[in-house]
Design an enzyme around this catalytic site. Structure first.
Site, PDB file in Angstrom:
ATOM      1  N   ASN A  62       0.675  -0.930   0.050  1.00  0.00           N
ATOM      2  CA  ASN A  62       0.087  -0.218   0.129  1.00  0.00           C
ATOM      3  C   ASN A  62       0.634   1.214  -0.014  1.00  0.00           C
ATOM      4  O   ASN A  62       1.920   1.433   0.724  1.00  0.00           O
ATOM      5  CB  ASN A  62      -1.001   0.011   1.149  1.00  0.00           C
ATOM      6  N   GLU A 104       0.382   5.268   0.364  1.00  0.00           N
ATOM      7  CA  GLU A 104      -0.567   6.299   1.015  1.00  0.00           C
ATOM      8  C   GLU A 104       0.177   7.646   0.693  1.00  0.00           C
ATOM      9  O   GLU A 104       1.078   7.890   0.160  1.00  0.00           O
ATOM     10  CB  GLU A 104      -0.632   6.129   2.730  1.00  0.00           C
ATOM     11  N   CYS A 118      -4.220   0.828  -2.688  1.00  0.00           N
ATOM     12  CA  CYS A 118      -4.064  -0.462  -1.935  1.00  0.00           C
ATOM     13  C   CYS A 118      -2.972  -1.130  -2.502  1.00  0.00           C
ATOM     14  O   CYS A 118      -2.805  -1.050  -4.004  1.00  0.00           O
ATOM     15  CB  CYS A 118      -5.431  -1.139  -1.926  1.00  0.00           C
ATOM     16  N   GLU A 167      -3.102  -4.330  -3.394  1.00  0.00           N
ATOM     17  CA  GLU A 167      -3.634  -5.247  -4.619  1.00  0.00           C
ATOM     18  C   GLU A 167      -3.726  -4.492  -5.697  1.00  0.00           C
ATOM     19  O   GLU A 167      -3.262  -4.858  -6.888  1.00  0.00           O
ATOM     20  CB  GLU A 167      -5.017  -5.626  -4.135  1.00  0.00           C
ATOM     21  N   CYS A 180     -10.155  -4.988   0.139  1.00  0.00           N
ATOM     22  CA  CYS A 180     -11.373  -4.103   0.321  1.00  0.00           C
ATOM     23  C   CYS A 180     -12.172  -4.239  -0.981  1.00  0.00           C
ATOM     24  O   CYS A 180     -11.879  -4.885  -2.070  1.00  0.00           O
ATOM     25  CB  CYS A 180     -10.764  -2.551   0.485  1.00  0.00           C
ATOM     26  N   CYS A 185     -10.674  -3.116  -4.176  1.00  0.00           N
ATOM     27  CA  CYS A 185      -9.924  -3.981  -4.725  1.00  0.00           C
ATOM     28  C   CYS A 185     -10.835  -4.926  -5.241  1.00  0.00           C
ATOM     29  O   CYS A 185     -10.391  -5.754  -6.358  1.00  0.00           O
ATOM     30  CB  CYS A 185      -9.085  -4.456  -3.874  1.00  0.00           C
TER      31      CYS A 185
HETATM   32  N1  THU Z   1      -5.408  -1.286   2.186  1.00  0.00           N
HETATM   33  C1  THU Z   1      -4.646  -2.153   1.384  1.00  0.00           C
HETATM   34  O1  THU Z   1      -3.728  -1.931   0.743  1.00  0.00           O
HETATM   35  N2  THU Z   1      -5.613  -3.215   0.798  1.00  0.00           N
HETATM   36  C2  THU Z   1      -6.743  -3.351   1.348  1.00  0.00           C
HETATM   37  O2  THU Z   1      -7.560  -4.411   0.780  1.00  0.00           O
HETATM   38  C3  THU Z   1      -7.181  -2.634   2.462  1.00  0.00           C
HETATM   39  C4  THU Z   1      -6.777  -1.630   2.943  1.00  0.00           C
HETATM   40  C5  THU Z   1      -4.637  -0.311   2.773  1.00  0.00           C
HETATM   41  C6  THU Z   1      -5.009   1.056   2.269  1.00  0.00           C
HETATM   42  C7  THU Z   1      -4.262   1.994   3.314  1.00  0.00           C
HETATM   43  O3  THU Z   1      -3.082   2.376   3.082  1.00  0.00           O
HETATM   44  C8  THU Z   1      -4.320   1.135   4.670  1.00  0.00           C
HETATM   45  O4  THU Z   1      -4.500  -0.199   4.228  1.00  0.00           O
HETATM   46  C9  THU Z   1      -5.471   1.433   5.598  1.00  0.00           C
HETATM   47  O5  THU Z   1      -6.609   1.300   5.012  1.00  0.00           O
END
Ligand code: THU
Length: 161
Positions: A62, A64, A73, A75, A112, A115
């Site tokens: 991930n 940010e 994310c 994925e 999520c 994704c």
């Molecule tokens: N996140 C992912 O990388 N994949 C997911 O399927 C759920 C959330 C990340 C996004 C963000 O950087 C952190 O997790 C908190 O939500």
């Protein structure tokens, strides 16, 4: 009125050691990339690894951003890289591992909603299911045969015509 029932089947493995070899290898790649996540805002790290039809393994974590919605994310980082660089290779398998930096735990973390929609896009594109394995930091690993298990009644491009 008619009732329709949608059922889901999820496999539960006790640990990464119990996974079939290709899934185990992919999960280890996801574990390896997880700690390089750029997640200064959530302190939540996610590692994703995908295997393409040609055997290539692509990894993502991930990313940010101070403007929160601009982040992405793990994925989608992996899937978009794969689609950009190997547009003709189907994605056959995905492994995911995630946990808060300061609180590693054994809670399997599924993809999520956004994704799931992106995974569904590539399943639709290649007409091939993507097997998905997901875990926390350690412990049990959950597995589904296809994103259809996690996203039933998905919206796809067939509705656009
Ligand atoms: N996140 C992912 O990388 N994949 C997911 O399927 C759920 C959330 C990340 C996004 C963000 O950087 C952190 O997790 C908190 O939500």
């Amino acid at each position: 009125m008619e009732h329709k029932r949608i059922t889901s089947e999820i496999r539960v493995y006790d640990s990464i050691q119990d996974l079939p070899k290709p899934a185990q290898e992919l999960m280890r790649a996801a574990i390896g990339i997880k700690t390089d996540a750029y997640s200064p805002y959530s302190d939540f790290q996610v590692g994703a690894a995908i295997r393409l039809a040609n055997g290539e393994i692509i990894k993502g974590n991930n990313q940010e951003n101070s403007s929160y919605p601009a982040g992405l994310c793990a994925e989608r980082v992996a899937l978009f890289y794969a689609s950009a660089n190997f547009p003709d290779q189907s994605v056959d398998m995905m492994a995911l591992t995630a946990s808060p930096i300061d609180a590693p735990n054994d809670q399997p973390v599924p993809p999520c909603g956004s994704c799931r929609q992106v995974i569904a896009e590539y399943e639709y594109k290649f007409k091939k299911p993507m097997e998905i394995f997901f875990m926390g930091d350690r412990g049990k690993v959950l597995a589904v045969e296809s994103i259809k298990t996690l996203l039933p009644l998905a919206f796809d491009r067939s509705f656009l015509k």
